[in-house]
Design a protein around this motif. Structure first.
Motif, PDB file in Angstrom:
ATOM      1  N   GLU A  10      46.090  43.577  40.013  1.00  0.00           N
ATOM      2  CA  GLU A  10      46.569  42.767  38.911  1.00  0.00           C
ATOM      3  C   GLU A  10      48.109  42.405  38.720  1.00  0.00           C
ATOM      4  OE1 GLU A  10      45.958  45.315  35.465  1.00  0.00           O
ATOM      5  OE2 GLU A  10      47.443  46.826  36.026  1.00  0.00           O
ATOM      6  N   ARG A  12      49.463  39.003  39.101  1.00  0.00           N
ATOM      7  CA  ARG A  12      49.665  37.593  39.347  1.00  0.00           C
ATOM      8  C   ARG A  12      49.576  36.608  38.187  1.00  0.00           C
ATOM      9  NH1 ARG A  12      48.219  41.074  43.392  1.00  0.00           N
ATOM     10  NH2 ARG A  12      49.336  40.492  45.433  1.00  0.00           N
ATOM     11  N   VAL A  17      46.764  32.493  40.728  1.00  0.00           N
ATOM     12  CA  VAL A  17      45.514  32.629  40.984  1.00  0.00           C
ATOM     13  C   VAL A  17      44.730  31.297  41.147  1.00  0.00           C
ATOM     14  CG1 VAL A  17      43.218  33.560  40.188  1.00  0.00           C
ATOM     15  CG2 VAL A  17      45.295  34.652  39.870  1.00  0.00           C
ATOM     16  N   GLU A  45      40.909  40.948  39.691  1.00  0.00           N
ATOM     17  CA  GLU A  45      42.003  41.546  39.692  1.00  0.00           C
ATOM     18  C   GLU A  45      41.530  43.051  39.371  1.00  0.00           C
ATOM     19  OE1 GLU A  45      45.498  39.050  38.246  1.00  0.00           O
ATOM     20  OE2 GLU A  45      43.583  38.512  36.780  1.00  0.00           O
TER      21      GLU A  45
END
Length: 69
Positions: A10, A12, A17, A45
């Motif tokens: 996790e 981003r 994405v 994620e």
């Protein structure tokens, strides 16, 4: 129908994405000669607390790295 499953830690942004999905889709289409609309990309994620590196949760490693700076 090609299906690509990507697991990332996790953190981003939604734009990162989105770009990842687009670029992976284009690459798979090029390499497999598959129509874009047939390709599925799933991005999962994973929380840093659930991502282990060498037996230690990534959340602990990251917090140690930040405290050493």
């Amino acid at each position: 129908m090609p299906i690509v499953n990507i697991h990332i830690m996790e953190g981003r942004s939604a734009e990162q994405v989105k770009s990842l999905i687009a670029r992976v889709t284009e690459t798979v289409a090029d390499e497999l000669n598959s129509p874009l609309e047939k390709i599925r990309v799933l991005v999962t994620e994973v929380p840093k607390t659930h991502w282990g590196i060498g037996g230690t949760p990534a959340s602990e490693i990251i917090s140690k790295d930040r405290s050493n700076k």
